[in-house]
Write a protein that holds these residues in place. Structure first.
Motif, PDB file in Angstrom:
ATOM      1  N   UNK A 120       1.233  -2.776  -8.484  1.00  0.00           N
ATOM      2  CA  UNK A 120       1.780  -2.443  -7.170  1.00  0.00           C
ATOM      3  C   UNK A 120       3.145  -1.790  -7.310  1.00  0.00           C
ATOM      4  N   UNK A 121       3.121  -0.490  -7.622  1.00  0.00           N
ATOM      5  CA  UNK A 121       4.327   0.318  -7.769  1.00  0.00           C
ATOM      6  C   UNK A 121       4.251   1.492  -6.803  1.00  0.00           C
ATOM      7  N   UNK A 122       5.297   2.310  -6.786  1.00  0.00           N
ATOM      8  CA  UNK A 122       5.287   3.515  -5.951  1.00  0.00           C
ATOM      9  C   UNK A 122       4.145   4.443  -6.355  1.00  0.00           C
ATOM     10  N   UNK A 123       3.835   4.480  -7.651  1.00  0.00           N
ATOM     11  CA  UNK A 123       2.734   5.318  -8.128  1.00  0.00           C
ATOM     12  C   UNK A 123       1.398   4.843  -7.561  1.00  0.00           C
ATOM     13  N   UNK A 124       1.212   3.527  -7.523  1.00  0.00           N
ATOM     14  CA  UNK A 124      -0.015   2.980  -6.957  1.00  0.00           C
ATOM     15  C   UNK A 124      -0.077   3.233  -5.453  1.00  0.00           C
TER      16      UNK A 124
END
Length: 255
Positions: free
Chosen positions: A189-193
């Motif tokens: 759960x990151x900005x990329x995800x």
């Protein structure tokens, strides 16, 4: 784990989710951390937060695709904290689209950030590690490199290249007491995800499908990664090199 007191650690992409969690973990272990990010404001927020909490960190603007900028940032970090003991190549970027809908211009950007940028960091930092005959390098790849991932063809290719690079450098520099290992996150759960979910027709359905496919039953959190990263950097892993470890809740169980 202990043993990082005053050791100098560089974390690229240190202003992001996994990067900032990694910075905090190393600082908690007593390391002096250089937070590299092309977003200097983001890196500064991370460095300031850990400094206010009593740790030692400093932010450096660094676009890893720009070789002169890498050289300048590494030199400035060494001036601040001394020789580099640990390098965490975490910076990365992705687009989520079927291969035939991508463009050569996008390929070049993906390759520059995910592979060439890591090459720059290794090429600039490794000579100092060779001279001091000590170093720990941890490269953050992806489970996409191990098993593939629909909509991430070029990203997966870059990360697979990073795995192969790591194994080769592990062989070349073992005699210098330098270890090189790889951590492969699964869905985290990151900005990329978040960008990945945005590209889906039904983000909630996508997330639920991931949850069902992960044996541990949840999407990863940035804080799930630093334990493996710090282990590879520690003296407990001094006889471990050229290895690839998935941190994915069991989504992939590659041998």
């Amino acid at each position: 784990m202990t043993g990082f007191e005053t050791r100098h650690v560089i974390v690229t992409g240190g202003g992001g989710g996994i990067g900032s969690a990694t910075v905090r973990r190393f600082v908690a272990q007593g390391a002096h951390v250089s937070v590299f990010d092309r977003d200097l404001a983001g890196a500064t927020r991370v460095a300031d937060a850990v400094t206010e909490a009593g740790g030692t960190a400093k932010a450096f603007a660094c676009d890893i695709t720009d070789r002169p900028q890498v050289e300048q940032a590494v030199a400035a970090a060494i001036d601040a904290f001394g020789p580099v003991a640990v390098l965490v190549n975490n910076a990365g970027w992705d687009i989520f689209r079927p291969f035939l809908k991508t463009t050569p211009e996008e390929w070049q950007q993906l390759i520059a950030i995910n592979l060439v940028g890591a090459l720059h960091m290794h090429h600039v930092v490794l000579p100092g590690m060779v001279e001091q005959r000590y170093g720990r390098i941890i490269n953050i790849a992806s489970d996409a490199a191990r098993v593939g991932s629909s909509g991430e063809a070029v990203y997966a290719a870059c990360k697979a290249g990073l795995v192969a690079l790591s194994k080769t450098l592990a062989r070349e520099h073992a005699r210098h007491s330098i270890t090189v290992n790889v951590v492969c996150p699964g869905p985290t759960d990151t900005a990329l995800f978040a960008d990945y979910k945005e590209g889906a027709g039904n983000p909630e359905k996508l997330v639920e499908a991931f949850r069902r496919s992960i044996p541990l039953g949840r999407i990863g959190e940035p804080e799930d990664l630093p334990g493996a990263i710090v282990f590879f950097a520690s003296d407990a892993a001094s006889f471990v090199t050229g290895q690839v470890l998935s941190v994915s809740g069991g989504l992939s169980m590659a041998g």
